[in-house]
Design a protein around this motif. Structure first.
Motif, PDB file in Angstrom:
ATOM      1  N   TRP A 138     -16.847  -4.487  -6.307  1.00  0.00           N
ATOM      2  CA  TRP A 138     -16.537  -4.060  -7.845  1.00  0.00           C
ATOM      3  C   TRP A 138     -17.169  -2.594  -8.121  1.00  0.00           C
ATOM      4  CZ3 TRP A 138     -19.641  -1.803 -11.114  1.00  0.00           C
ATOM      5  CH2 TRP A 138     -21.129  -2.304 -10.927  1.00  0.00           C
ATOM      6  N   PRO A 139     -18.092  -2.144  -6.968  1.00  0.00           N
ATOM      7  CA  PRO A 139     -18.837  -1.126  -7.307  1.00  0.00           C
ATOM      8  C   PRO A 139     -17.259  -0.265  -6.348  1.00  0.00           C
ATOM      9  CG  PRO A 139     -20.819  -2.604  -6.676  1.00  0.00           C
ATOM     10  CD  PRO A 139     -19.442  -3.112  -6.778  1.00  0.00           C
ATOM     11  N   GLU A 140     -17.425  -0.225  -5.115  1.00  0.00           N
ATOM     12  CA  GLU A 140     -16.695   0.629  -4.036  1.00  0.00           C
ATOM     13  C   GLU A 140     -15.458   0.338  -4.756  1.00  0.00           C
ATOM     14  OE1 GLU A 140     -17.995  -0.971   0.248  1.00  0.00           O
ATOM     15  OE2 GLU A 140     -16.086  -2.240  -0.682  1.00  0.00           O
ATOM     16  N   VAL A 141     -14.378  -0.457  -5.872  1.00  0.00           N
ATOM     17  CA  VAL A 141     -13.103   0.306  -7.153  1.00  0.00           C
ATOM     18  C   VAL A 141     -14.212   0.766  -7.607  1.00  0.00           C
ATOM     19  CG1 VAL A 141     -11.426  -1.133  -7.885  1.00  0.00           C
ATOM     20  CG2 VAL A 141     -12.499  -2.609  -6.254  1.00  0.00           C
ATOM     21  N   LYS A 142     -14.639   0.899  -8.166  1.00  0.00           N
ATOM     22  CA  LYS A 142     -15.075   1.176  -9.619  1.00  0.00           C
ATOM     23  C   LYS A 142     -14.941   2.674  -8.663  1.00  0.00           C
ATOM     24  CE  LYS A 142     -18.180   2.644 -12.854  1.00  0.00           C
ATOM     25  NZ  LYS A 142     -19.729   2.331 -13.594  1.00  0.00           N
ATOM     26  N   ARG A 143     -15.385   3.308  -6.813  1.00  0.00           N
ATOM     27  CA  ARG A 143     -15.375   4.590  -6.922  1.00  0.00           C
ATOM     28  C   ARG A 143     -14.347   5.006  -5.987  1.00  0.00           C
ATOM     29  NH1 ARG A 143     -19.894   2.601  -4.906  1.00  0.00           N
ATOM     30  NH2 ARG A 143     -19.400   2.236  -2.905  1.00  0.00           N
TER      31      ARG A 143
END
Length: 80
Positions: free
Chosen positions: A8-13
């Motif tokens: 999810w942090p990668e998706v957020k970026r």
């Protein structure tokens, strides 16, 4: 780029405004006694993965395939 492989942090970026999101949709239904219920879903998933591989990986995002249930009665010959 496969959404299923991202955290999810990668998706957020991600900058989604710069991406083409592929959202495959396949039916989940009977195709006779010899094929799985996911036949249509499997086909559309394979097509979407090939499209994603051919595009620039930084420009596209492949979401998971949504298997849509389709309720149709089997042909009468299958009820024998």
């Amino acid at each position: 780029m496969l959404l299923e492989n991202l955290s999810w942090p990668e998706v957020k970026r991600l900058k989604l405004a710069n991406k083409v999101v592929l959202f495959p949709l396949g039916s989940f239904e009977q195709h006779g006694p010899h094929l799985p219920l996911t036949t249509d879903t499997d086909i559309v998933t394979a097509i979407a993965r090939r499209i994603e591989q051919q595009r620039s990986k930084k420009r596209s995002l492949l979401a998971n395939t949504l298997a849509w249930p389709f309720d149709s009665p089997p042909p009468l010959s299958w009820n024998a």
